[in-house]
Write a protein that holds these residues in place. Structure first.
Motif, short mmCIF file in Angstrom:
data_model
loop_
_atom_site.label_atom_id
_atom_site.label_comp_id
_atom_site.label_asym_id
_atom_site.label_seq_id
_atom_site.Cartn_x
_atom_site.Cartn_y
_atom_site.Cartn_z
N VAL A 1 0.86 -0.72 0.01
CA VAL A 1 0.47 0.30 0.01
C VAL A 1 0.94 1.67 0.13
CG1 VAL A 1 -1.02 1.32 1.25
CG2 VAL A 1 -2.14 -1.10 0.93
N LYS A 2 2.13 1.17 0.73
CA LYS A 2 2.55 2.60 0.91
C LYS A 2 3.40 2.83 -0.58
CE LYS A 2 3.87 2.18 5.41
NZ LYS A 2 4.92 2.26 7.14
N VAL A 3 3.80 1.80 -0.86
CA VAL A 3 5.03 2.05 -2.31
C VAL A 3 4.10 2.27 -3.42
CG1 VAL A 3 6.05 0.52 -4.04
CG2 VAL A 3 6.60 0.02 -1.56
N LEU A 4 3.21 1.73 -3.45
CA LEU A 4 1.68 2.34 -4.73
C LEU A 4 0.75 3.79 -3.77
CD1 LEU A 4 -0.25 -1.31 -5.07
CD2 LEU A 4 1.89 -0.18 -6.33
N GLY A 5 1.32 4.38 -2.58
CA GLY A 5 1.00 5.00 -3.14
C GLY A 5 -0.65 5.06 -2.42
N PRO B 1 -11.00 -4.16 13.07
CA PRO B 1 -10.93 -2.40 13.24
C PRO B 1 -9.72 -1.96 13.61
CG PRO B 1 -12.82 -2.56 13.38
CD PRO B 1 -12.46 -3.90 13.10
N SER B 2 -9.16 -2.84 15.15
CA SER B 2 -8.64 -2.43 16.06
C SER B 2 -7.43 -2.64 15.91
CB SER B 2 -9.04 -2.79 16.99
OG SER B 2 -9.11 -3.80 17.75
N ASP B 3 -7.47 -4.02 14.77
CA ASP B 3 -5.17 -3.69 14.19
C ASP B 3 -4.89 -3.24 13.44
OD1 ASP B 3 -6.08 -7.11 15.38
OD2 ASP B 3 -7.82 -7.31 13.50
N TRP B 4 -3.89 -3.48 13.39
CA TRP B 4 -2.51 -2.43 13.05
C TRP B 4 -2.98 -2.62 11.35
CZ3 TRP B 4 0.20 -3.31 9.70
CH2 TRP B 4 1.73 -4.73 9.13
N PHE B 5 -2.97 -3.70 10.50
CA PHE B 5 -3.08 -3.71 9.98
C PHE B 5 -4.47 -3.39 9.40
CE2 PHE B 5 -3.42 -7.88 12.48
CZ PHE B 5 -4.41 -8.46 11.82
N PHE B 6 -6.21 -3.06 9.68
CA PHE B 6 -6.68 -3.35 9.36
C PHE B 6 -7.52 -2.15 8.09
CE2 PHE B 6 -11.31 -0.74 9.35
CZ PHE B 6 -11.64 -1.22 9.08
N LYS B 7 -6.30 -1.18 8.09
CA LYS B 7 -6.69 -0.35 6.84
C LYS B 7 -5.80 -0.33 5.36
CE LYS B 7 -6.21 4.59 5.04
NZ LYS B 7 -6.07 5.77 6.13
N PRO B 8 -4.65 -0.84 5.28
CA PRO B 8 -4.47 -1.50 4.24
C PRO B 8 -4.39 -2.81 4.07
CG PRO B 8 -2.41 -1.86 6.30
CD PRO B 8 -3.15 -0.81 6.64
N VAL B 9 -5.15 -3.20 4.72
CA VAL B 9 -6.15 -4.59 4.62
C VAL B 9 -7.20 -4.29 3.26
CG1 VAL B 9 -7.03 -6.77 4.70
CG2 VAL B 9 -4.83 -6.67 6.03
N GLU B 10 -7.59 -3.33 3.99
CA GLU B 10 -9.18 -2.96 3.68
C GLU B 10 -8.52 -2.35 2.18
OE1 GLU B 10 -11.96 -3.27 4.48
OE2 GLU B 10 -11.96 -4.78 5.66
N ILE B 11 -7.85 -1.44 1.96
CA ILE B 11 -7.21 -0.89 0.80
C ILE B 11 -6.83 -1.86 -0.37
CG2 ILE B 11 -5.10 0.94 0.16
CD1 ILE B 11 -5.60 2.24 2.06
N ILE B 12 -5.75 -2.70 0.02
CA ILE B 12 -5.25 -3.90 -1.16
C ILE B 12 -6.03 -4.77 -1.13
CG2 ILE B 12 -4.66 -5.87 0.59
CD1 ILE B 12 -2.46 -3.81 -1.49
N ARG B 13 -8.02 -4.61 -0.59
CA ARG B 13 -8.66 -5.68 -0.74
C ARG B 13 -9.37 -4.22 -1.58
NH1 ARG B 13 -13.94 -5.06 -1.28
NH2 ARG B 13 -13.42 -3.49 0.40
N ASN C 1 -7.87 -4.74 -5.39
CA ASN C 1 -8.22 -5.96 -5.98
C ASN C 1 -6.24 -6.16 -6.39
OD1 ASN C 1 -10.96 -6.05 -6.47
ND2 ASN C 1 -10.95 -4.87 -8.64
N TYR C 2 -5.72 -5.93 -5.35
CA TYR C 2 -4.42 -6.09 -5.94
C TYR C 2 -4.87 -8.15 -4.88
CZ TYR C 2 -2.67 -2.40 -7.12
OH TYR C 2 -2.64 -1.19 -8.29
N ILE C 3 -5.19 -7.89 -3.76
CA ILE C 3 -4.98 -9.21 -2.65
C ILE C 3 -6.60 -10.07 -2.18
CG2 ILE C 3 -4.14 -10.20 -0.38
CD1 ILE C 3 -2.20 -8.52 -0.67
N ARG D 1 -0.04 -7.38 -10.56
CA ARG D 1 -1.20 -6.97 -10.38
C ARG D 1 -1.58 -4.83 -10.57
NH1 ARG D 1 -4.18 -10.73 -6.29
NH2 ARG D 1 -3.70 -13.20 -7.63
N ALA D 2 0.40 -4.95 -10.02
CA ALA D 2 0.55 -3.22 -10.07
C ALA D 2 1.24 -2.83 -11.32
CB ALA D 2 1.17 -2.76 -8.62
N LEU D 3 1.98 -3.78 -11.96
CA LEU D 3 2.20 -3.12 -12.75
C LEU D 3 1.21 -2.85 -14.70
CD1 LEU D 3 5.09 -5.78 -14.46
CD2 LEU D 3 4.73 -4.07 -12.50
#
Length: 222
Positions: free
Chosen positions: A67-71, A88-100, A103-105, A129-131
């Motif tokens: 998520v960070k590399v792709l901005g 929502p309390s998990d540290w990875f909640f936001k990046p997981v939602e963004i990556i979903r 459609n990357y993961i 998928r990012a190319l």
């Protein structure tokens, strides 16, 4: 203008002599990649100061780094979790939602499985998928995979993604550039190196587009 283009170009040639951000990467084959991405804010320091390059990468950590590399880290996400095992309390909640939502993961029937390890073949498929380039033809896939000693071990579902990364010059990283190891669990070092190459690829694409835009003739004035 030219100044901004030159500045963008300089970002593609980072110096290897960066201050170490972690206490356990000195001398590791992945040190330069880890330090460069650390300087760019992709990797943050842990309390113990270690990066743990030989440890397997988890799906949650991969999501956060990608998520960070792709901005994409500032994208809004829904308040309700998309996966039963991501709160929502998990540290990875936001990046997981963004990556979903990009459609990357994707997840599994029982959730995202954030702490599950991930194979190098899966990482390659995700990064492909990012190319911006189209998926290669079967003949190109065969030609690219023929460069590697263990091409026969690449799972059928990973062949296109692996070949696409290879064609983009992203796959040839690590101490052994003749082996893909698609069926092996990806380490944090493996992932850092591939992320660096992906970030470099995206940067070159951005510079090429900027140059194209800067040299495009202005429309004739009526």
């Amino acid at each position: 203008g030219i100044v901004s283009l030159l500045a963008a170009g300089m970002l593609l040639c980072p110096s290897a002599a960066l201050a170490a951000r972690f206490v356990d990467v000195s001398g590791d084959w992945s040190e330069v990649y880890i330090n460069i991405l650390s300087d760019k804010g992709i990797f943050t320091s842990e309390a113990d100061g270690k990066f743990k390059p030989a440890d397997p990468v988890t799906r949650a950590v991969l999501a956060a780094w990608l998520v960070k590399v792709l901005g994409l880290e500032n994208q809004p996400v829904p308040e309700k979790p998309s996966f039963a095992d991501v709160k929502p309390s998990d540290w990875f909640f936001k990046p997981v939602e963004i990556i979903r939502q990009n459609n990357y993961i994707s997840g599994y029937a029982d959730g995202f499985r954030p702490n599950q390890f991930i194979s190098k073949g899966e990482v390659a498929s995700i990064f492909a998928r990012a190319l911006t380039s189209p998926a290669p033809s079967e003949s190109v896939v065969q030609s690219e995979l023929a460069k590697y000693k263990d091409a026969a071990k690449v799972p059928a579902w990973a062949r296109v993604g692996v070949a696409q990364l290879s064609g983009a010059g992203i796959l040839l990283v690590g101490p052994d550039t003749q082996t893909i190891g698609a069926d092996k669990i990806a380490t944090r070092a493996d992932t850092a190196a591939l992320l660096y190459k992906l970030d470099e690829y995206i940067g070159k694409q951005d510079v090429a587009q900027a140059i194209k835009n800067a040299t495009r003739p202005l429309p004739a004035q009526g």
